[in-house]
Design an enzyme around this catalytic site. Structure first.
Site, short mmCIF file in Angstrom:
data_model
loop_
_atom_site.label_atom_id
_atom_site.label_comp_id
_atom_site.label_asym_id
_atom_site.label_seq_id
_atom_site.Cartn_x
_atom_site.Cartn_y
_atom_site.Cartn_z
N LYS A 7 0.89 -1.02 0.17
CA LYS A 7 -0.14 0.04 0.01
C LYS A 7 0.87 1.31 0.16
CE LYS A 7 -3.95 -2.29 2.61
NZ LYS A 7 -4.40 -1.94 4.05
N LYS A 51 2.30 2.63 2.40
CA LYS A 51 2.15 3.52 3.52
C LYS A 51 2.96 3.24 4.79
CE LYS A 51 -2.96 3.98 3.32
NZ LYS A 51 -4.24 3.49 4.08
N1 CTP Z 1 -13.19 2.91 9.57
C1 CTP Z 1 -14.46 3.57 9.62
N2 CTP Z 1 -14.58 5.03 9.97
C2 CTP Z 1 -13.46 5.67 9.58
C3 CTP Z 1 -12.12 5.39 9.57
C4 CTP Z 1 -11.97 3.90 9.39
O1 CTP Z 1 -15.52 2.85 9.89
N3 CTP Z 1 -13.80 6.95 9.83
C5 CTP Z 1 -12.94 1.57 9.08
C6 CTP Z 1 -12.66 1.15 7.64
O2 CTP Z 1 -13.52 1.40 6.75
C7 CTP Z 1 -12.06 -0.01 8.02
C8 CTP Z 1 -11.45 -0.13 9.33
O3 CTP Z 1 -11.98 0.95 10.10
O4 CTP Z 1 -13.01 -1.11 7.95
C9 CTP Z 1 -10.08 0.07 9.24
O5 CTP Z 1 -9.62 1.01 8.67
P1 CTP Z 1 -8.28 1.77 8.43
O6 CTP Z 1 -7.98 1.88 6.87
O7 CTP Z 1 -7.12 0.89 9.29
O8 CTP Z 1 -8.32 3.03 9.20
P2 CTP Z 1 -8.23 4.58 8.28
O9 CTP Z 1 -8.38 5.56 9.59
O10 CTP Z 1 -9.35 4.72 7.26
O11 CTP Z 1 -6.79 4.67 7.81
P3 CTP Z 1 -6.17 5.15 6.34
O12 CTP Z 1 -6.65 6.71 6.50
O13 CTP Z 1 -4.72 4.98 6.71
O14 CTP Z 1 -6.80 4.69 5.35
#
Ligand code: CTP
Length: 132
Positions: free
Chosen positions: A48, A50
């Site tokens: 990713k 990341k």
């Molecule tokens: N998730 C959620 N609501 C948010 C952020 C995340 O429901 N505001 C959910 C994502 O849809 C996923 C899970 O939490 O099913 C883990 O998400 P992750 O990708 O680790 O978190 P993000 O905060 O979205 O990280 P990034 O910004 O790196 O994508």
């Protein structure tokens, strides 16, 4: 009662993560279980591009300490999902709706559910905010 699984990085653990995991657990009903598969640092970087603020062992420890989480595994490849579902006798595969449609190929093995995200928060946004 159903066995539920979900995947994520869970970096800088925040309220959107907690709510997603609580709702995933609730889908399993009484005596249901929630397995959370935490993306490894290597998987995040190689697949990713990341970089995580919190190392994978710590992210897994935090997730595993939650009342709503029964088991924690690591995600090391995109391909492991089918085997995880089989090995853990999974009934429901849950992801946030940012992944809508992406895992429908698992529907021959289990139910696939996409849950709405909590608005206005993400690990990426938190990192950007801290950078000013
Ligand atoms: N998730 C959620 N609501 C948010 C952020 C995340 O429901 N505001 C959910 C994502 O849809 C996923 C899970 O939490 O099913 C883990 O998400 P992750 O990708 O680790 O978190 P993000 O905060 O979205 O990280 P990034 O910004 O790196 O994508």
């Amino acid at each position: 009662m159903a066995n539920v699984i979900t995947y994520g990085t869970f970096d800088l653990f925040h309220i959107g993560h907690l709510r997603l995991l609580q709702r995933a657990k609730a889908l399993g009903g009484e005596n249901g279980t929630l397995t959370v598969v935490v993306s490894s640092d290597r998987f995040n970087w190689v697949e990713k591009h990341k970089k995580c603020a919190i190392p994978d062992l710590q992210r897994a420890e935090i997730v595993g300490a939650l009342k709503c989480v029964d088991k924690v595994l690591f995600e090391n490849s995109w391909e492991q999902k089918r085997q995880d579902v089989i090995d853990n006798k999974i009934d429901i595969f849950v992801m946030g709706e940012d992944w809508k449609g992406k895992f429908d190929f698992l529907k021959d093995l289990c139910e696939v559910v996409y849950l709405p995200r909590t608005p206005d928060i993400s690990s990426t946004e938190l990192k950007e905010q801290l950078q000013g």
